[in-house]
Write a protein that holds these residues in place. Structure first.
Motif, PDB file in Angstrom:
ATOM      1  N   GLY A  37       0.815  -1.203   0.000  1.00  0.00           N
ATOM      2  CA  GLY A  37       0.000   0.000   0.000  1.00  0.00           C
ATOM      3  C   GLY A  37       0.852   1.258   0.000  1.00  0.00           C
ATOM      4  N   GLN A  38       1.956   1.208   0.780  1.00  0.00           N
ATOM      5  CA  GLN A  38       2.861   2.361   0.828  1.00  0.00           C
ATOM      6  C   GLN A  38       3.543   2.574  -0.512  1.00  0.00           C
ATOM      7  OE1 GLN A  38       5.181   0.970   4.088  1.00  0.00           O
ATOM      8  NE2 GLN A  38       3.739   1.698   5.642  1.00  0.00           N
ATOM      9  N   ARG A  39       3.909   1.482  -1.163  1.00  0.00           N
ATOM     10  CA  ARG A  39       4.535   1.627  -2.474  1.00  0.00           C
ATOM     11  C   ARG A  39       3.559   2.235  -3.472  1.00  0.00           C
ATOM     12  NH1 ARG A  39       8.268  -3.792  -3.354  1.00  0.00           N
ATOM     13  NH2 ARG A  39       8.617  -4.118  -1.148  1.00  0.00           N
ATOM     14  N   GLN A  40       2.281   1.791  -3.383  1.00  0.00           N
ATOM     15  CA  GLN A  40       1.309   2.356  -4.304  1.00  0.00           C
ATOM     16  C   GLN A  40       1.166   3.856  -4.065  1.00  0.00           C
ATOM     17  OE1 GLN A  40       0.537   1.737  -7.109  1.00  0.00           O
ATOM     18  NE2 GLN A  40      -1.226   0.371  -7.217  1.00  0.00           N
ATOM     19  N   ARG A  41       1.318   4.293  -2.810  1.00  0.00           N
ATOM     20  CA  ARG A  41       1.283   5.732  -2.539  1.00  0.00           C
ATOM     21  C   ARG A  41       2.455   6.439  -3.201  1.00  0.00           C
ATOM     22  NH1 ARG A  41      -2.181   7.130   1.877  1.00  0.00           N
ATOM     23  NH2 ARG A  41      -3.211   5.247   2.654  1.00  0.00           N
ATOM     24  N   VAL A  42       3.629   5.794  -3.167  1.00  0.00           N
ATOM     25  CA  VAL A  42       4.792   6.403  -3.828  1.00  0.00           C
ATOM     26  C   VAL A  42       4.526   6.541  -5.328  1.00  0.00           C
ATOM     27  CG1 VAL A  42       7.247   6.164  -4.368  1.00  0.00           C
ATOM     28  CG2 VAL A  42       6.395   5.488  -2.111  1.00  0.00           C
ATOM     29  N   VAL A  43       3.953   5.473  -5.927  1.00  0.00           N
ATOM     30  CA  VAL A  43       3.666   5.525  -7.365  1.00  0.00           C
ATOM     31  C   VAL A  43       2.685   6.658  -7.649  1.00  0.00           C
ATOM     32  CG1 VAL A  43       2.756   4.262  -9.336  1.00  0.00           C
ATOM     33  CG2 VAL A  43       4.115   3.061  -7.636  1.00  0.00           C
ATOM     34  N   ILE A  44       1.691   6.829  -6.771  1.00  0.00           N
ATOM     35  CA  ILE A  44       0.737   7.925  -6.965  1.00  0.00           C
ATOM     36  C   ILE A  44       1.473   9.266  -6.856  1.00  0.00           C
ATOM     37  CG2 ILE A  44      -1.280   9.073  -5.985  1.00  0.00           C
ATOM     38  CD1 ILE A  44      -2.305   6.294  -5.170  1.00  0.00           C
ATOM     39  N   ALA A  45       2.370   9.370  -5.868  1.00  0.00           N
ATOM     40  CA  ALA A  45       3.104  10.628  -5.684  1.00  0.00           C
ATOM     41  C   ALA A  45       3.888  10.985  -6.934  1.00  0.00           C
ATOM     42  CB  ALA A  45       4.035  10.528  -4.477  1.00  0.00           C
ATOM     43  N   LEU A  46       4.540   9.999  -7.558  1.00  0.00           N
ATOM     44  CA  LEU A  46       5.334  10.361  -8.728  1.00  0.00           C
ATOM     45  C   LEU A  46       4.457  10.620  -9.941  1.00  0.00           C
ATOM     46  CD1 LEU A  46       5.882   7.775 -10.873  1.00  0.00           C
ATOM     47  CD2 LEU A  46       7.318   7.002  -9.004  1.00  0.00           C
ATOM     48  N   ALA A  47       3.243  10.038  -9.926  1.00  0.00           N
ATOM     49  CA  ALA A  47       2.333  10.289 -11.051  1.00  0.00           C
ATOM     50  C   ALA A  47       1.707  11.674 -10.954  1.00  0.00           C
ATOM     51  CB  ALA A  47       1.253   9.219 -11.097  1.00  0.00           C
ATOM     52  N   ILE A  48       1.516  12.188  -9.720  1.00  0.00           N
ATOM     53  CA  ILE A  48       0.853  13.492  -9.575  1.00  0.00           C
ATOM     54  C   ILE A  48       1.842  14.612  -9.316  1.00  0.00           C
ATOM     55  CG2 ILE A  48      -1.283  12.474  -8.699  1.00  0.00           C
ATOM     56  CD1 ILE A  48      -0.300  13.650  -5.899  1.00  0.00           C
ATOM     57  N   ALA A  49       3.152  14.302  -9.372  1.00  0.00           N
ATOM     58  CA  ALA A  49       4.162  15.288  -8.989  1.00  0.00           C
ATOM     59  C   ALA A  49       4.015  16.581  -9.800  1.00  0.00           C
ATOM     60  CB  ALA A  49       5.559  14.709  -9.160  1.00  0.00           C
ATOM     61  N   LEU A  50       3.630  16.496 -11.048  1.00  0.00           N
ATOM     62  CA  LEU A  50       3.510  17.709 -11.882  1.00  0.00           C
ATOM     63  C   LEU A  50       2.056  18.144 -12.039  1.00  0.00           C
ATOM     64  CD1 LEU A  50       6.224  16.944 -14.563  1.00  0.00           C
ATOM     65  CD2 LEU A  50       6.191  18.869 -12.993  1.00  0.00           C
ATOM     66  N   ARG A  51       1.200  17.667 -11.163  1.00  0.00           N
ATOM     67  CA  ARG A  51      -0.231  17.979 -11.217  1.00  0.00           C
ATOM     68  C   ARG A  51      -0.788  17.801 -12.621  1.00  0.00           C
ATOM     69  NH1 ARG A  51      -1.852  22.860  -7.446  1.00  0.00           N
ATOM     70  NH2 ARG A  51      -3.831  21.901  -8.027  1.00  0.00           N
ATOM     71  N   PRO A  52      -0.744  16.596 -13.160  1.00  0.00           N
ATOM     72  CA  PRO A  52      -1.285  16.373 -14.502  1.00  0.00           C
ATOM     73  C   PRO A  52      -2.797  16.605 -14.508  1.00  0.00           C
ATOM     74  CG  PRO A  52      -0.850  14.281 -13.436  1.00  0.00           C
ATOM     75  CD  PRO A  52      -0.296  15.340 -12.529  1.00  0.00           C
ATOM     76  N   LYS A  53      -3.319  16.911 -15.687  1.00  0.00           N
ATOM     77  CA  LYS A  53      -4.761  17.137 -15.785  1.00  0.00           C
ATOM     78  C   LYS A  53      -5.513  15.811 -15.757  1.00  0.00           C
ATOM     79  CE  LYS A  53      -3.522  19.645 -19.211  1.00  0.00           C
ATOM     80  NZ  LYS A  53      -3.372  20.292 -20.510  1.00  0.00           N
ATOM     81  N   LEU A  54      -4.790  14.750 -16.166  1.00  0.00           N
ATOM     82  CA  LEU A  54      -5.432  13.438 -16.258  1.00  0.00           C
ATOM     83  C   LEU A  54      -4.568  12.395 -15.560  1.00  0.00           C
ATOM     84  CD1 LEU A  54      -7.453  11.384 -17.471  1.00  0.00           C
ATOM     85  CD2 LEU A  54      -6.116  11.422 -19.567  1.00  0.00           C
TER      86      LEU A  54
END
Lengths: 273, 315, 531
Positions: C153-170
């Motif tokens: 679960g913690q790793r999935q949070r890291v993956v989310i963090a790197l996916a939203i790091a630039l505040r993508p629109k999608l």
């Protein structure tokens, strides 16, 4: 199923030398143990297809008999490796994590510290040089190779549910290893066997070259090269033909191994689709 | 990390101890009476007795083993029966040819294999990849001593770029010595480089199939960036193992290749030792070779831990 | 204006059509759910949007992002600037999604560095903020942690963090919670929901689970065989679905098989104060590691004809307990009795024959080199002499699970996942045992197949008067098929009782947490989902 081109080509190449080795039991153009000094150092011609050496012996005949030595040594050495290494590896995997596994694996590491040349040196220093010593030296080095690969393959299968099912069906580790593990690591062993076979041919050539392998008058490719060394500037054919024989046999086996891996390894097969 | 190194160091010492037992058993126990063995069939009883005393063969096996080990720890490998000088002297004079030769070959092999393997992986399935795969397939099949002979014919006898053999000695200049090791090192390195390049290629390709490469691509990395920034370091893990194993092949190969180039290294010493039944020399050189191989394995383990953080915790 | 407008998306790989004429629109700051079973093409849709389809894929149609960029017809170099910047993506397998040899800080910061949005030190600072944002605070999760030091679960949070790091629109999430436990899944879904609300981001959520989309998505598209069979606002779809496949999917999701429980008051399996601990891996050469209590003081009884459920999340000790009950591993203390006889690794074969098992993985459960007849007949090893009519009994077992007797000449790779599970049940039935342990036996199956297997199990239980020990992490399945349930946590049974009572009126805090975390279908639709 379509056979990979590497497999077909490699098998054909190897088959030539295997055939030459088998024929040599029945027939060779000349007797390789008879010296014929007047015909010495002939370059390749209609009489001596690959030329003759400094004793007038026919190189072509010697290559045929040499194939016999190389292939026999390599086969027996791979046999030793599989015969002892696979049971050890399966045994270690069946007792994964126990002291037995640890002992077998540490023993493996220990053997890996002795390259087959070093084993051959040790044996020869005490028992004198012979083809048998070459077989033993290469064979000993093959044991940890097969032990390691069969242990690794077996460990990944031991975690699967069908092993648990077999245990629920009351089967013991030996039975599971034979019925379930061995057939499923056979692919790995066949591919590795081909690789070790080719390495065995190279190792036999190297040992004979330094005088730790087959002894005269038995022809062997490695010793033919050693003999040719002092004459290489004026009789290069002496060095070329045995060299080509080694390269082509090993190449054939390696291509065969690659091709076999392509058909047998489901991981590669999947990625090709 | 320190604890990891310490544990590996302990297991290194244990391996060395085990190896020494094996070597001692083969050389000094199996032949029965080593002194009689060394002198051959026609030796007089009193000469054998004298040699036995000189070799320190009196006493129990355990005492002899203990003496041998403690001797080696203090740098005393015994006295050669044929040369009548301490083995340490003989070895020291020669090890500085064999070891640098093996290292030279290892460096060459790595320097060739890394870029070649990477190019093949990056161009998977393209002509460059196919060419590299075919060449390496051939490279693996060539015995290094035969390749050495061909190199001598071409570069020493015909082109005269190198001398056909011999060694000037490090004291007579670094570059001339290095030059005389160049052909032997190339002969040793090319077959190993072929193997290493193929391992490198398949290791990079395996790594490129991993989920974290997909994550990296989703971040916006180009294919090339995902190789250099993510795949490479992970691909190094299996490659390191092979480099470690290659060292032992190169060292053994060096012993053989020395013959062709008339290099006065350990190879010459050990083969003379075998023909002259000088067991003290054989035993010492074998122990030294095994020591070198085990030490390199240890260094590879340490390098592993540097590359892979998952190993640092575990012992 | 739509954030993403997909028109006639068609993908084929090596001439095999994968996606057929897909069209859909996504609005800014909304959640778009894509639902389908395995092979429906939902993951391929996501990869097509990212321009990350596997080699050999041919693409047709358009996918306009923000009205200006066509994601399907943009050169790779430009796509690299879009990925991570305008579109972020997270994947199913958190355990392997992160580079094992880089710290989590580096990996989050890389998104910023690669797009030239920040210097290395700034990027690390922003990475810190993003990790805080996804619930990984600095004191417990410093930037120099490595992935292997974190849970799934913690790793999935890291993956989310790197996916939203630039505040993508999608943000595209492909089965982001499928590999996680139900309580972790609830937390990750909450996180995604709050990111959509607060970061002004649209989410494409791809899942096989109707209940998950019903709780989070604004719009839903249902996929089957590479086509969208039905799409619309989530409320509308669930209230008034049109397509037969959608109806079937919903029905299967909440399916409850018909059973007539016939429990007798005769205990066949008794577990008394069972304790099983493991020695953990050594931390040092001479340090003795502390033992890990996988099963600690567990007691329960299973009566003849009863279906008993055992629920718990991964690592709760249910697998260890299963192995002990099957007599594969010893207990350190306590005892297990089967038909009154003690169970242990040394127990006689005749006793072993009384309990058989079906495992989760339809692919790993069979030796791929054996024919079905040999696979199904393997338990005959427990008999002193194999029965003379063994072939007939193999036929009978196969037919009783809805397979043909002619299937016995085939190898296992010729069957689908659901068929394999049927064969696994046939293997468990062949000795006519009284008790079958079902260890996550339907967890790997698609919902419609799962419903069929549950029906089969119910039918067999009624017909043969079988008892089941039904082990699962999936509460809705346990509720559908068991009479009594045990809830397990950290090696202990924290609650037990009749299934309905436990689900309607949970007593233990953990049971309540589990039930609350389980995604549910909207009221009034489908069968008896969790209420």
């Amino acid at each position: 199923m379509k056979w990979p081109r590497t497999l077909v080509f490699g098998a054909a190449l190897f088959a030539i030398f295997l055939f030459a080795a088998l024929i040599s039991f029945l027939w060779t153009p000349y007797d390789v143990e008879v010296l014929n000094i007047p015909a010495k150092l002939k370059t390749p011609n209609a009489e001596f297809w690959f030329g003759s050496d400094h004793f007038g012996r026919d190189i072509f005949s010697m290559i045929m008999v040499g194939a016999r030595t190389s292939i026999a040594v390599a086969i027996v050495a791979v046999g030793i490796g599989i015969g002892l290494g696979v049971p050890l590896g399966l045994w270690a995997a069946a007792n994964h994590g126990s002291w037995l596994d640890e002992v077998i694996m540490r023993g493996n590491d220990l053997v890996f510290a002795f390259p087959s040349l070093v084993i051959a040196i040790l044996i020869t220093a005490v028992f004198g040089p012979s083809a048998l010593n070459a077989i033993i030296a290469i064979g000993i080095f093959n044991i940890p190779v097969f032990a390691r690969i069969s242990r690794g393959g077996a460990l990944s299968i031991w975690t699967l549910d069908y092993i648990l099912s077999a245990r629920v069906a009351g089967k013991n580790a030996l039975r599971i290893s034979v019925e379930h593990i061995l057939p499923n690591i056979a692919n790995l062993l066949i591919v590795q066997g081909t690789i070790q076979f080719s390495l065995g041919i190279l190792a036999e050539a190297a040992l004979s070259y330094v005088g730790l392998g087959a002894q005269p008058p038995t022809p062997s490719w490695g010793r033919m090269l050693a003999d040719s060394q002092t004459m290489i500037s004026f009789a290069p054919h002496l060095a070329l033909f045995p060299g080509f024989a080694i390269v082509l046999t090993v190449l054939g086996l390696n291509l065969m191994g690659d091709g076999l891996r392509d058909i047998l390894d489901p991981k590669i097969r999947r990625s090709r689709q | 990390m320190l604890r990891f190194a310490a544990t590996r160091l302990i297991s290194l010492s244990l391996s060395l101890l085990a190896a020494s037992v094996v070597i001692f058993a083969v050389i000094e126990v199996i032949p029965g009476d080593p002194a009689a063995f060394m002198l051959g069939m026609n030796a007089q009883e009193d000469t054998i007795a004298a040699l036995r005393e000189q070799l320190g063969l009196e006493g129990s096996i355990f005492a002899r083993y203990f003496n041998w080990i403690t001797g080696m720890l203090t740098g005393d490998f015994g006295t050669s029966y044929t040369y009548r000088v301490p083995v340490t002297e003989l070895v020291l004079a020669r090890i500085w040819i064999s070891l640098p030769l093996a290292m030279f070959a290892l460096i060459l092999s790595t320097l060739i294999a890394f870029p070649v393997g990477l190019i093949a992986a990056a161009r998977r399935g393209k002509p460059a990849d196919m060419g590299i795969m075919a060449t390496t397939q051939l490279g693996i099949a060539i015995p290094n001593f035969w390749f050495a002979m061909l190199l001598v014919v071409v570069f020493a006898i015909n082109l005269r770029w190198f001398s056909a053999g011999g060694f000037p000695g490090w004291e007579n200049g670094f570059w001339p010595s290095l030059k005389s090791l160049t052909l032997p090192a190339i002969a040793l390195a090319l077959p190993q480089a072929s193997i290493l390049a193929r391992i490198m290629r398949s290791s990079v390709l395996d790594t490129l199939d991993q989920d974290y490469i997909r994550t990296a691509r989703a971040k916006g990395l180009t294919r090339r960036q995902s190789i250099t920034r993510h795949a490479l370091r992970n691909a190094m893990i299996p490659v390191l193992t092979i480099i470690g194993m290659q060292f032992s092949f190169l060292l053994a190969g060096a012993i053989i290749i020395e013959n062709i180039f008339f290099l006065p290294g350990l190879g010459r010493l050990i083969f003379q030792g075998i023909t002259q039944r000088d067991l003290v020399v054989v035993e010492s050189v074998v122990m030294l070779l095994v020591f070198a191989v085990i030490t390199v394995t240890f260094l590879v383990d340490i390098a592993y831990a540097a590359v892979d953080p998952r190993l640092r915790r575990r012992a | 204006m739509s954030l993403l407008s997909v028109k006639n998306l068609t993908v084929s790989i090596h001439d095999t059509p994968i996606l057929k004429n897909l069209s859909f629109d996504m609005q800014p700051s909304q959640v778009f759910g894509v639902v389908g079973e395995s092979g429906s093409g939902k993951s391929m849709t996501a990869l097509a949007m990212m321009g990350l389809l596997p080699g050999g894929a041919e693409i047709g149609g358009t996918a306009m992002l923000g009205g200006s960029v066509d994601l399907l017809n943009t050169p790779e170099a430009v796509m690299c600037g879009i990925r991570g910047n305008d579109i972020g993506m997270i994947f199913q397998e958190p355990m392997t999604a992160l580079n094992p040899v880089q710290t989590i800080g580096q990996q989050v910061a890389e998104t910023l560095v690669i797009h030239g949005q920040a210097s290395k030190s700034e990027a690390l600072k922003i990475a810190r903020e993003k990790l805080n944002r996804v619930g990984l605070p600095a004191d417990r999760f410093p930037l120099d942690r490595y992935p292997h030091e974190l849970s799934g679960g913690q790793r999935q949070r890291v993956v989310i963090a790197l996916a939203i790091a630039l505040r993508p629109k999608l943000l595209i999430a492909d089965e982001p919670t499928t590999a996680l436990d139900v309580t972790t899944q609830a937390q990750i879904l909450d996180l995604l929901r709050s990111l959509v609300a607060e970061e002004d981001m649209a989410l494409m959520l791809i899942t096989h689970d109707l209940a998950v989309v019903s709780g989070i998505a604004d719009h839903v598209a249902v996929m089957q065989h590479g086509e969208i069979v039905e799409a619309g606002r989530t409320d509308d779809i669930f209230r008034n679905m049109q397509h037969p496949y959608t109806k079937q999917l919903l029905k299967a999701s909440g399916h409850v098989p018909d059973r007539t429980p016939q429990t007798e008051d005769i205990p066949i399996l008794e577990v008394k104060n069972a304790v099983r601990h493991y020695v953990l891996a050594r931390t040092g050469l001479f340090a003795r590691p502390p033992p890990f209590r996988a099963v600690s003081d567990v007691s329960f009884t299973l009566n003849r004809g009863e279906n008993l459920g055992l629920v718990g999340e991964s690592g709760c000790g249910k697998s260890t307990l299963t192995r002990a009950i099957l007599g594969l591993e010893p207990l350190q203390s306590g005892e297990i009795r089967l038909f009154g006889e003690p169970v242990s690794p040394a127990m006689p074969n005749a006793l072993r024959a009384g309990v058989q098992v079906v495992f989760q993985d339809p692919y790993g459960s069979f030796n791929p080199r054996w024919r079905v007849e040999r696979l199904v007949a393997e338990p005959f090893h427990l008999m002193q002499t194999p029965p003379t009519d063994s072939q007939a009994r193999v036929d009978e077992a196969l037919e009783s699970v809805g397979m043909q007797s002619s299937d016995k000449r085939k190898y296992i790779h010729e069957f689908s996942g659901g068929q394999r599970q049927r064969i696994a049940i046939a293997r468990a039935l062949i000795l006519r045992p009284e008790l079958i342990v079902l260890d996550e036996a339907v967890s790997a199956l698609d919902v419609s197949i799962r419903a069929q297997i549950l029906d089969l199990l119910a039918e067999l239980s009624d017909k043969l008067n079988l008892s089941y020990l039904f082990i699962s992490h999936d509460l809705s399945v346990v509720r559908a098929i068991t009479d009594r349930v045990l809830v397990m946590k950290s090696g202990e049974i924290v609650e037990s009782g009749p299934t309905n009572d436990v689900f309607e009126n949970p007593q233990h805090a953990y049971t309540r947490e589990l039930i609350a975390a389980t995604p549910r279908l909207p009221e009034g639709v489908g069968g008896a989902a969790l209420t």
